[in-house]
Design an enzyme around this catalytic site. Structure first.
Site, PDB file in Angstrom:
ATOM      1  N   ASN A 255      -8.568  -1.239   4.488  1.00  0.00           N
ATOM      2  CA  ASN A 255      -8.735  -1.481   3.053  1.00  0.00           C
ATOM      3  C   ASN A 255      -7.657  -2.406   2.484  1.00  0.00           C
ATOM      4  O   ASN A 255      -7.743  -2.821   1.335  1.00  0.00           O
ATOM      5  CB  ASN A 255      -8.739  -0.151   2.289  1.00  0.00           C
ATOM      6  CG  ASN A 255      -7.447   0.620   2.480  1.00  0.00           C
ATOM      7  OD1 ASN A 255      -6.804   0.509   3.512  1.00  0.00           O
ATOM      8  ND2 ASN A 255      -7.068   1.393   1.497  1.00  0.00           N
ATOM      9  N   ASP A 256      -6.635  -2.728   3.296  1.00  0.00           N
ATOM     10  CA  ASP A 256      -5.576  -3.629   2.833  1.00  0.00           C
ATOM     11  C   ASP A 256      -5.776  -5.066   3.307  1.00  0.00           C
ATOM     12  O   ASP A 256      -5.001  -5.949   2.928  1.00  0.00           O
ATOM     13  CB  ASP A 256      -4.203  -3.132   3.333  1.00  0.00           C
ATOM     14  CG  ASP A 256      -3.905  -1.717   2.880  1.00  0.00           C
ATOM     15  OD1 ASP A 256      -4.131  -1.434   1.699  1.00  0.00           O
ATOM     16  OD2 ASP A 256      -3.452  -0.906   3.707  1.00  0.00           O
TER      17      ASP A 256
ATOM     18  N   ASP B 262       0.855  -1.179   0.000  1.00  0.00           N
ATOM     19  CA  ASP B 262       0.000   0.000   0.000  1.00  0.00           C
ATOM     20  C   ASP B 262       0.898   1.239   0.000  1.00  0.00           C
ATOM     21  O   ASP B 262       2.102   1.134   0.277  1.00  0.00           O
ATOM     22  CB  ASP B 262      -0.890  -0.051   1.245  1.00  0.00           C
ATOM     23  CG  ASP B 262      -1.794   1.163   1.357  1.00  0.00           C
ATOM     24  OD1 ASP B 262      -2.339   1.586   0.330  1.00  0.00           O
ATOM     25  OD2 ASP B 262      -1.938   1.693   2.474  1.00  0.00           O
TER      26      ASP B 262
ATOM     27  N   LYS C  20     -16.531  19.073   0.071  1.00  0.00           N
ATOM     28  CA  LYS C  20     -15.121  18.873  -0.262  1.00  0.00           C
ATOM     29  C   LYS C  20     -14.938  17.404  -0.640  1.00  0.00           C
ATOM     30  O   LYS C  20     -15.636  16.518  -0.137  1.00  0.00           O
ATOM     31  CB  LYS C  20     -14.203  19.243   0.907  1.00  0.00           C
ATOM     32  CG  LYS C  20     -14.231  18.263   2.057  1.00  0.00           C
ATOM     33  CD  LYS C  20     -13.232  18.623   3.132  1.00  0.00           C
ATOM     34  CE  LYS C  20     -13.278  17.569   4.243  1.00  0.00           C
ATOM     35  NZ  LYS C  20     -12.694  18.002   5.496  1.00  0.00           N
TER      36      LYS C  20
ATOM     37  N   THR D 147      -2.616   1.291  -4.651  1.00  0.00           N
ATOM     38  CA  THR D 147      -3.134   2.410  -3.871  1.00  0.00           C
ATOM     39  C   THR D 147      -4.449   2.910  -4.442  1.00  0.00           C
ATOM     40  O   THR D 147      -4.751   2.688  -5.616  1.00  0.00           O
ATOM     41  CB  THR D 147      -2.102   3.558  -3.830  1.00  0.00           C
ATOM     42  OG1 THR D 147      -2.640   4.648  -3.088  1.00  0.00           O
ATOM     43  CG2 THR D 147      -1.745   4.028  -5.230  1.00  0.00           C
ATOM     44  N   GLY D 148      -5.203   3.584  -3.588  1.00  0.00           N
ATOM     45  CA  GLY D 148      -6.454   4.200  -4.037  1.00  0.00           C
ATOM     46  C   GLY D 148      -6.264   5.629  -4.493  1.00  0.00           C
ATOM     47  O   GLY D 148      -7.203   6.264  -4.967  1.00  0.00           O
TER      48      GLY D 148
ATOM     49  N   THR E 276      -0.262   4.889   1.211  1.00  0.00           N
ATOM     50  CA  THR E 276      -0.516   5.778   2.345  1.00  0.00           C
ATOM     51  C   THR E 276      -0.397   5.021   3.659  1.00  0.00           C
ATOM     52  O   THR E 276      -1.091   4.043   3.888  1.00  0.00           O
ATOM     53  CB  THR E 276      -1.920   6.400   2.235  1.00  0.00           C
ATOM     54  OG1 THR E 276      -2.050   7.028   0.965  1.00  0.00           O
ATOM     55  CG2 THR E 276      -2.155   7.409   3.335  1.00  0.00           C
TER      56      THR E 276
END
Length: 1202
Positions: A828-829, A414, A576, A687-688, A416
């Site tokens: 998410n990983d 990943d 945002k 990565t996203g 981040t």
């Protein structure tokens, strides 16, 4: 008996799936609703006990035995043991039963102890005291007695005992702060909201008077999803319905923070809580070594069956001669003559199977298990992998995959929080094309009269000034940040005007960075009180905005919005989110200028967000509110209806600007990736993030280099060309140079061949994975894999969590079947961590969910280098030698028994005594190899870190290939032949003594089968133990104690076993045999000679191979040893400069360090060659190396600490 589950299943499947409602009704406080409102249907739910244990007191023995005998090896030895009990076999059942009992007992004790610890933890949790309300009073009882519907009071810093609906708190605004560190690891404070109609209740009497029912979904494991509805009854009026979501649900395992107390009603208890439903068993991962062991086991099983068949056939061939079947001293009985020939042959076959069954090493499994379990502690004890900042060290969640760390071919990481620190810092914001950079805080103060620096042109005026203020207000209002109010009193903060007094807490570090950045630009967010958000503007004036609605962030929309009402009555919607989700919804603003700035920041590796707004009329807000309320009250498809409502509301924005936040690269991340590439490991980043940001990070961490040619497989490319054309073009490009990049040629630093890097996004991957209409999706996948194989690095951006797992699975199941490793730090990983052969979690800021679901956890990405290149390398070398050695020593052990049958008429006579058969694998030869498997270091740890290419020496299961396996097997056969025939020739030429015994003329030993077997066994034990001593490179006092101690133990045991008349034995065939054998001087000489002859071929092979075909590891060993012996510690520095000295063989050896202590060394530079003089008394060798080796030290006589 609780039949609720059965009743539920029957009603579900008998009534039909479509008629079954997946919901439950809970009566708050077990109070029936007022008469006439609805029917009271009491439901039964489980109690609040948590059960994580596997066994009970009653089922431990049968359940554990069943699980252990599911292993093929254990079941095989059980069958052999039963055969020994049933038929007349040459060996005692004890010889198979005792080792099997030992293995079963050790494993059962280990598993029983682990389960006892789980029972202990369960009891501690289930007996925790809990406060709940009964008849208007506070009562205390054990947690396990809690029931669904009970109203519970939880105090500050206490964990929630079950899943609760939040009713009220001591805070006026009905909120509370919670940390979910034990659930997902996030230590940041999250805000939860009480039910609107009950948040004013402050004491037990008010709460106890509540009449309400809760309708909610059945228990689901998703921590972040909850759908429900509460009906509050006021007298006999119609009940008031309020929606319930995840913001109202307090989960078991979370902890109450910064809130004095809260009241909540239990809705999920015990094993139905979301925490318990996440106790999922991970899929069983098997290492390559374990698979090789099973294959070798099958080979040896075939050898065993072949031996038994050969001996059975030869027995009947031998007995076909007259008088051999019935010698005069052993006549058959009448029943034996009448036995069926085939039944007798089958019995003989089983007897030979029992006789030779020791070729299958039952103790190998328990030794391997102990080696893995104990070896994992070396990883957790490594001080270099301890992170002082976090106070965390490496964790081992499973020790079954230790050796797999030395076989990794692909690393999927990943970005981040893994490659980067996940420590966000506000860099700049762009408003209407003007760029603002916050000033540096000097001595704790913000510079006065300077709120920003305009980087493009003059400051905006007129409408631009208004947009600037709207932008700052938007960032102060559009977030979920909370202010820690330790200094708060009944009003505003004591130091309200001091902008440094605010401490922000949030589940997202991006939001905190933005709010803190805007504070430095002049606008300070103060707090949320009574649903009003308070901010301080540049003029230190307080502004209040009523918070009307929050449109929460989700990973699909990639944006969040708030609807607020100003004190002037204006209603604004501030939004945002990611540029890809904001720009398509914008109708006005300086889009081109802001877009170019966003793209520029993304290229620099900054995380960007866009900010937009729109003004709502009262009528528009009323419609939006009604739309949101209807979606929130829905029990079915609530998420889908909310998404549709958000889509209708979030449109026609006016673009205000964009922000840029920096996530710094982790310490030594680039060095780690470079080392992994030198080791022949391909690194992929999944990565996203958007492509530009991710690509910039990849360049920064040296995944991509300046000479890397970037290939793109993105949605933009596919829009210009078809997917088919893009794939074929990329394939032609990469295959134009030198074919496929193999692991042996790939170094990550190649200069003589083109270096390719591939970038692919999530949408393109979906098209590749999507089956084509003709069903030939495999063609695209193979083409994509071929392109990837020829790229030194791959970046996958805009990836959903499931797509990360798909990528890992795609590579894992490709035709080469490479060993994969996935590393990440967030929830998410988890999917890719579970999918890869080895999953590693980073103990980071995104929580511990990845660390909990992983096989191993480390504090920082930089620790992956030592984990793979040092620990993984050692683990693999150690266990490979252990497995091969076990098979070798068992071949040495049983093959003489096979040869002996040719000299005893295939009568199934044993060569060794029963005690030797039983203790050979348990006591005499097991401890030295176990210690070797724990301590061996064929090269130093520093050398492995300094020379990553050594990792390739053990790649692709190199030490357990068929070539190595056959060599060890034939070595065992050779040694066995030497043992047997060497001892046989020592017994040649026997004479009859006066007392009727046979004695050898050469050795003057008493001749007998037990003396012969004991001599063979003695040579065997000494040879296999000394073979291990020759293979040991890293000697400690423990090695010496175990190796020489095991030989001494064998001698002492043999002396005691044959020197004492044991009362519990019916007969002692070994009495005085060992002493009588050792009393012969020629026997000693024969033993030494046979040991020497047995070890000689292996020693010669190692010497020749090391000199003629050395591996990289052996070259390092030779160079270190040669240089250490070549230079005296007193060699003058001037002598090192002489041409004669420089021409020595040591000139190409890079500087090495043999231990980890800090020492002083002297460096000098002479004619392009660097020399180092080190005091060898401290363990260093004096050596010099050429500059081309990559070691440059400037200045003459530079003294430095290494």
């Amino acid at each position: 008996m609780d039949c609720s589950l059965l009743r539920t299943l029957v009603s579900r499947y008998c009534a039909g799936e479509e008629n079954w409602v997946d919901s439950r009704t809970i009566y708050v406080g077990h109070r029936e609703p007022p008469p006439g409102t609805e029917a009271y249907i009491p439901q039964r739910f489980p109690d609040n006990r948590i059960v994580s244990s596997k066994y009970t007191f009653w089922n431990f023995i049968p359940k554990n035995l069943f699980e252990q005998f599911r292993r093929i090896a254990n079941f095989y030895f059980l069958i052999i043991f039963l055969v020994q009990l049933i038929i007349d076999t040459p060996t005692s059942p004890v010889t198979s039963g005792l080792p099997l009992l030992f293995v079963i007992t050790v494993t059962a004790i280990k598993q029983g102890y682990e389960d006892w610890l789980r029972h202990k933890a369960d009891n501690a949790m289930n007996q925790c005291p809990v406060h709940f309300i009964q008849h208007g009073k506070l009562v205390r009882k054990q947690s396990r007695k809690l029931r669904v519907g009970d109203i519970v009071m939880v105090k500050e810093d206490e964990p929630f005992p079950c899943d609760l609906i939040f009713l009220s708190s001591n805070r006026e605004d009905g909120t509370c702060f919670v940390t979910t560190a034990s659930l997902d690891g996030e230590s940041s404070h999250k805000t939860y909201y009480a039910v609107q109609d009950t948040k004013a209740f402050r004491n037990e009497q008010e709460i106890d008077a509540l009449h309400a029912t809760i309708e909610c979904e059945q228990p689901q494991p998703d921590l972040y999803k909850f759908v429900g509805r509460i009906n509050v009854y006021h007298d006999r009026n119609e009940p008031t319905a309020r929606p319930l979501g995840s913001e109202n649900l307090l989960l078991r395992g979370a902890t109450l923070k910064n809130t004095e107390k809260i009241f909540g009603v239990a809705i999920y208890t015990g094993m139905e809580t979301k925490m318990a439903l996440n106790y999922q068993a991970k899929s069983q991962k098997r290492s390559a070594v374990e698979k090789s062991m099973n294959v070798f086991l099958i080979v040896y099983l075939c050898i065993l069956i072949s031996k038994a068949l050969i001996n059975t056939v030869l027995k009947y061939v031998w007995q076909s001669e007259p008088f051999r079947d019935e010698p005069w001293y052993n006549q058959k009985t009448e029943p034996e003559r009448k036995r069926n020939l085939f039944l007798q042959a089958f019995t003989d076959f089983l007897a030979f199977m029992v006789l030779f069954n020791y070729i299958i090493p039952v103790s190998m499994y328990v030794t391997v298990e102990m080696q893995k379990f104990l070896g994992s502690y070396f990883l957790t004890w490594d001080e270099e992998m301890f992170d002082e900042d976090t106070g965390e060290g490496p964790l081992v969640n499973t020790s079954d995959l230790n050796e797999e760390l030395g076989q990794i071919e692909y690393v999927f990481t990943d970005k981040t929080g893994t490659l980067t620190e996940n420590n966000m810092e506000f860099v700049e914001c762009c408003i209407e094309g003007h760029v603002y950079v916050p000033h540096v805080i000097c001595n704790g103060q913000i510079l006065h009269n300077c709120t920003g620096i305009d980087m493009i042109d003059s400051s905006p005026g007129g409408s631009g000034k208004e947009r600037e203020e709207l932008f700052f207000r938007a960032l102060c209002l559009c977030h979920t940040v909370q202010v820690k109010d330790d200094d708060s009193v009944d009003g505003l903060k004591k130091n309200q005007l001091s902008r440094r007094s605010c401490i922000y807490i949030s589940s997202s570090p991006d939001e905190v960075a933005l709010v803190e950045g805007i504070q430095r630009l002049g606008y300070t967010y103060l707090r949320l009180k009574d649903n009003f958000m308070e901010i301080l503007n540049r003029e230190n004036n307080l502004e209040k905005f009523e918070l009307l609605e929050v449109l929460s962030f989700d990973s699909v929309r990639r944006r969040m919005s708030v609807i607020v009402k100003s004190s002037a009555g204006d209603i604004f919607l501030f939004c945002k989110g990611a540029d890809s989700s904001i720009f398509p919804r914008v109708k006005e603003g300086k889009i081109d200028q802001i877009r170019s700035r966003v793209e520029r920041n993304a290229v620099e590796g900054l995380r960007t967000l866009c900010v937009a707004y729109k003004k709502l009329t009262a009528e528009e807000y009323s419609k939006a509110q009604k739309l949101l309320q209807n979606a929130k009250l829905a029990l079915q498809d609530r998420e889908k209806k909310l998404a549709e409502a958000y889509e209708k509301i979030e449109r026609d924005f006016i673009l205000l600007g964009a922000t840029a936040v920096e996530d710094r690269l982790q310490e030594k991340a680039a060095d780690t990736i470079e080392a992994l590439q030198k080791a022949g490991i391909k690194v992929w980043v999944l990565t996203g993030d958007k492509m530009e940001t991710a690509a910039a990070t990849c360049y920064a961490c040296k995944l991509f280099r300046r000479n890397t040619q970037i290939l793109e497989l993105t949605t933009k490319k596919i829009e210009e060309q078809s997917l088919h054309d893009v794939l074929f073009d990329l394939s032609k490009t990469v295959l134009r140079h030198n074919g496929s990049l193999t692991r042996d040629t790939f170094s990550g630093l190649s200069t003589d061949m083109q270096d390719y890097g591939l970038i692919i996004d999530g949408a393109a991957l979906s098209l590749i994975m999507k089956p084509r209409q003709d069903g030939s999706s495999a063609n695209y996948r193979e083409l994509f894999l071929e392109i990837c194989r020829n790229c030194s690095a791959v970046l996958c951006c805009r990836m959903a969590p499931l797509q990360k797992a798909q990528i890992v699975k795609l590579i894992k199941l490709s035709k080469e079947h490479p060993i994969t490793l996935a590393i990440g730090d967030g929830a998410n990983d988890v999917s890719m961590i579970l999918e890869a052969h080895v999953g590693i979690g980073i103990i980071g800021k995104e929580g511990r969910q990845a660390a909990r679901n992983s096989d191993y956890a480390i504090p920082k990405f930089k620790h992956l280098k030592k984990m793979l290149l040092v620990h993984g390398h050692f683990y693999y070398v150690r266990i490979s030698e252990l497995v091969q050695y076990f098979f070798y020593k068992n071949v040495c052990f049983i093959f003489p028994q096979f040869l002996y049958q040719f000299f005893c008429g295939f009568s199934q006579q044993t060569l060794y005594d029963t005690a030797y058969l039983t203790l050979y694998n348990i006591s005499f030869t097991s401890l030295p190899i176990l210690l070797y498997g724990l301590m061996e270091q064929h090269v130093s740890a520093d050398t492995l870190k300094r020379e990553p290419s050594l990792y390739r020496d053990v790649a692709k299961n190199a030490l357990l290939r068929w070539r190595a396996f056959i060599y060890w097997t034939f070595l065992g056969v050779f040694d066995a032949v030497v043992f047997f025939f060497g001892a046989y020739f020592l017994f040649d030429n026997t004479i009859l003594t006066s007392n009727g015994q046979l004695m050898t003329t050469s050795t003057h030993m008493m001749f007998g089968n037990w003396t012969f077997g004991t001599l063979v066994f003695t040579v065997l034990v000494f040879t296999v133990t000394l073979k291990l001593a020759l293979d040991t490179h890293y000697w400690t006092w423990i090695n010496h104690f175990m190796i020489w101690g095991s030989l001494v133990f064998y001698i002492i045991f043999s002396l005691l076993w044959g020197g004492i008349i044991w009362p519990f034995l019916n007969y002692q065939r070994m009495y005085y045999v060992f002493m009588q054998m050792l009393s012969s001087g020629p026997a000693w000489l024969g033993i030494i000679l046979l040991i020497t002859v047995s070890l000689l071929p292996d020693v010669l092979k190692k010497v020749l191979c090391r000199q003629l075909w050395p591996t990289a590891t052996e070259r390092i060993q030779n160079a270190s040893r040669h240089c250490r012996e070549h230079i005296s510690e007193f060699t003058p520095l001037a002598c090192l400069k002489s041409p004669r000295y420089r021409s020595s063989d040591c000139s190409n050896s890079p500087a090495r360090r043999s231990n980890s202590h800090s020492k002083k060394m002297m460096f000098t530079h002479w004619k392009g060659v660097d020399y180092s003089v080190l005091p060898s008394v401290f363990g260093y060798s004096n050596k010099h190396c050429r500059s081309s080796a990559g070691y440059h030290y400037g200045g003459s006589g530079l003294e430095t600490s290494v």
